[in-house]
Write an enzyme that holds these catalytic residues in place. Structure first.
Site, PDB file in Angstrom:
ATOM      1  N   ASN A  17       0.871  -1.186   0.000  1.00 29.71           N
ATOM      2  CA  ASN A  17       0.000   0.000   0.000  1.00 29.71           C
ATOM      3  C   ASN A  17       0.902   1.228   0.000  1.00 29.71           C
ATOM      4  O   ASN A  17       1.536   1.533   1.006  1.00 29.71           O
ATOM      5  CB  ASN A  17      -0.876  -0.040   1.265  1.00 29.71           C
ATOM      6  CG  ASN A  17      -1.673   1.236   1.461  1.00 29.71           C
ATOM      7  OD1 ASN A  17      -1.782   2.062   0.561  1.00 29.71           O
ATOM      8  ND2 ASN A  17      -2.230   1.390   2.669  1.00 29.71           N
ATOM      9  N   LYS A  19       0.059   4.270  -0.185  1.00 28.02           N
ATOM     10  CA  LYS A  19      -0.551   5.472   0.437  1.00 28.02           C
ATOM     11  C   LYS A  19      -0.352   6.672  -0.496  1.00 28.02           C
ATOM     12  O   LYS A  19      -0.394   6.497  -1.718  1.00 28.02           O
ATOM     13  CB  LYS A  19       0.030   5.682   1.841  1.00 28.02           C
ATOM     14  CG  LYS A  19      -0.073   4.405   2.682  1.00 28.02           C
ATOM     15  CD  LYS A  19       0.162   4.602   4.134  1.00 28.02           C
ATOM     16  CE  LYS A  19       0.000   3.261   4.852  1.00 28.02           C
ATOM     17  NZ  LYS A  19       0.131   3.360   6.290  1.00 28.02           N
ATOM     18  N   HIS A 103      -9.358   1.057   5.032  1.00 29.55           N
ATOM     19  CA  HIS A 103      -8.079   1.211   5.737  1.00 29.55           C
ATOM     20  C   HIS A 103      -8.292   2.130   6.945  1.00 29.55           C
ATOM     21  O   HIS A 103      -9.095   3.067   6.888  1.00 29.55           O
ATOM     22  CB  HIS A 103      -7.031   1.793   4.781  1.00 29.55           C
ATOM     23  CG  HIS A 103      -5.648   1.786   5.358  1.00 29.55           C
ATOM     24  ND1 HIS A 103      -5.230   2.738   6.256  1.00 29.55           N
ATOM     25  CD2 HIS A 103      -4.622   0.921   5.199  1.00 29.55           C
ATOM     26  CE1 HIS A 103      -3.980   2.449   6.616  1.00 29.55           C
ATOM     27  NE2 HIS A 103      -3.594   1.354   5.993  1.00 29.55           N
ATOM     28  N   GLU A 105      -6.675   4.501   8.057  1.00 30.34           N
ATOM     29  CA  GLU A 105      -6.489   5.935   7.778  1.00 30.34           C
ATOM     30  C   GLU A 105      -7.748   6.511   7.149  1.00 30.34           C
ATOM     31  O   GLU A 105      -8.115   7.657   7.413  1.00 30.34           O
ATOM     32  CB  GLU A 105      -5.250   6.138   6.880  1.00 30.34           C
ATOM     33  CG  GLU A 105      -3.966   5.940   7.690  1.00 30.34           C
ATOM     34  CD  GLU A 105      -2.764   5.449   6.896  1.00 30.34           C
ATOM     35  OE1 GLU A 105      -2.771   5.536   5.656  1.00 30.34           O
ATOM     36  OE2 GLU A 105      -1.816   4.965   7.539  1.00 30.34           O
ATOM     37  N   GLU A 175      -5.222  -5.241  10.671  1.00 24.72           N
ATOM     38  CA  GLU A 175      -4.198  -4.227  10.867  1.00 24.72           C
ATOM     39  C   GLU A 175      -4.429  -3.508  12.192  1.00 24.72           C
ATOM     40  O   GLU A 175      -5.211  -2.549  12.254  1.00 24.72           O
ATOM     41  CB  GLU A 175      -4.251  -3.199   9.729  1.00 24.72           C
ATOM     42  CG  GLU A 175      -3.985  -3.783   8.368  1.00 24.72           C
ATOM     43  CD  GLU A 175      -3.380  -2.754   7.418  1.00 24.72           C
ATOM     44  OE1 GLU A 175      -2.281  -2.996   6.918  1.00 24.72           O
ATOM     45  OE2 GLU A 175      -3.996  -1.696   7.234  1.00 24.72           O
ATOM     46  N   GLY A 181       2.685   1.951  10.853  1.00 24.35           N
ATOM     47  CA  GLY A 181       3.627   3.062  10.716  1.00 24.35           C
ATOM     48  C   GLY A 181       4.366   3.395  12.001  1.00 24.35           C
ATOM     49  O   GLY A 181       5.013   4.431  12.103  1.00 24.35           O
ATOM     50  N   SER A 221       3.642  -2.447  10.212  1.00 17.04           N
ATOM     51  CA  SER A 221       5.094  -2.537  10.389  1.00 17.04           C
ATOM     52  C   SER A 221       5.676  -3.878   9.954  1.00 17.04           C
ATOM     53  O   SER A 221       6.574  -4.412  10.601  1.00 17.04           O
ATOM     54  CB  SER A 221       5.474  -2.205  11.845  1.00 17.04           C
ATOM     55  OG  SER A 221       5.078  -0.879  12.161  1.00 17.04           O
TER      56      SER A 221
HETATM   57  P1  PGA Z   1       3.023   0.100   7.690  1.00 12.72           P
HETATM   58  O1  PGA Z   1       1.538   0.355   7.109  1.00 12.72           O
HETATM   59  O2  PGA Z   1       3.524  -1.151   7.052  1.00 12.72           O
HETATM   60  O3  PGA Z   1       3.810   1.333   7.267  1.00 12.72           O
HETATM   61  O4  PGA Z   1       2.884  -0.015   9.159  1.00 12.72           O
HETATM   62  C1  PGA Z   1       0.653  -0.708   6.929  1.00 12.72           C
HETATM   63  C2  PGA Z   1      -0.652  -0.207   6.359  1.00 12.72           C
HETATM   64  O5  PGA Z   1      -1.055   0.921   6.675  1.00 12.72           O
HETATM   65  O6  PGA Z   1      -1.317  -0.923   5.584  1.00 12.72           O
END
Ligand code: PGA
Length: 260
Positions: A17, A19, A103, A105, A175, A181, A221
């Site tokens: 992803n 983003k 997601h 976010e 997740e 992140g 992560s």
């Molecule tokens: P990350 O993000 O691997 O940077 O923690 C995962 C995601 O948001 O799908």
């Protein structure tokens, strides 16, 4: 690099992803680089999810290279006065095959609800896109012992209209929000426990066969140094990768996981 997965019931799915990173040209160059690095890696589905503006270029770059392209969101209507939105048919027309839905976010920053997620999953399935539906608890919810309650609610709302025959055409991504992140990956045991719970919930809601065919991913992560232990867990069928999917070398290593 030649790797074969062991006898897994479901084909592993490794999705990056991006983003709000990478222009269209940067995305296409990334795919060229990635394709060269993962040539010969078999037995897994490889997906990248650029921003909307990079989808057409990514589909062109990925053609014939065993890499699929996903969108990061979709609207549920086919067309209409919905400024700024993109429909499922517009994605399939480009050659996009998957879409990330719900997601954290999108839920936290843009106020997406479980009901929005349900409509998007339904529309994606209807148009032949593979939805990757994201669920996960916050740190406060985990500390309050509410993880299973939150996951059960998100699954029940998001998949209320799921037909059992659709299960093989969709994926769920667990997740935990505290791991996204932050560099704080869930331990393989925590991830397996939550994903095992998700599979049992799906079995209750849509039947055993559906639960056995749906792919459940872990996200939060994921890195080259923890992918192998995550993929060694029996219920983890793949990963959704943010930060570590932006560099071709680290994403290629994740794609080429070895599950023991
Ligand atoms: P990350 O993000 O691997 O940077 O923690 C995962 C995601 O948001 O799908």
């Amino acid at each position: 690099m030649e790797r074969h997965s062991s006898a897994r019931p479901r084909i592993p799915l490794i999705a990056g992803n991006w983003k709000m990173y990478k222009t269209s040209a940067e995305g296409a160059a990334f795919i060229d680089d990635l394709a060269a690095r993962v040539r010969g890696v078999t037995g897994r589905d490889i997906v990248v999810a650029p921003p909307f503006t990079g989808l057409a270029g990514a589909v062109r770059a990925a053609a014939g290279r065993g890499i699929q392209v996903a969108a990061q969101d979709v609207y549920w209507e086919d067309e209409g006065a919905f400024t700024g939105e993109v429909s499922p048919g517009m994605l399939t027309d480009l050659g996009v095959t998957c879409v990330i839905i719900g997601h954290s976010e999108r839920r936290q920053i843009f106020g997406e609800t479980d009901e929005d997620v349900r409509k998007k999953v339904h529309a994606a399935l209807h148009h032949g896109l593979l939805p990757i539906m994201c669920v996960g608890e916050t740190e406060a919810e985990r500390e309050a012992g509410q993880t299973e309650e939150v996951l059960a609610r998100q699954l029940a709302h998001g998949l209320v209209t799921l037909q059992s025959e659709d299960a093989g055409r969709m994926a769920v991504a667990y997740e935990p929000i505290w791991a996204i992140g932050t560099g704080k990956t869930a331990t393989p045991e925590i991830a397996q426990q939550a994903i095992g719970f998700i599979r049992r919930q799906l079995a209750e809601g849509a039947g055993e066969a559906a639960a056995e065919s749906v792919r459940i991913l872990y996200g939060g992560s994921v890195r080259p140094d923890n992918i192998d232990e995550l993929m060694a867990q029996p219920d983890i069928d793949g990963v959704l990768v943010g930060g570590a999917s932006l560099k071709a070398d680290s994403f290629a290593r994740i794609v080429a996981f070895e599950a023991g």
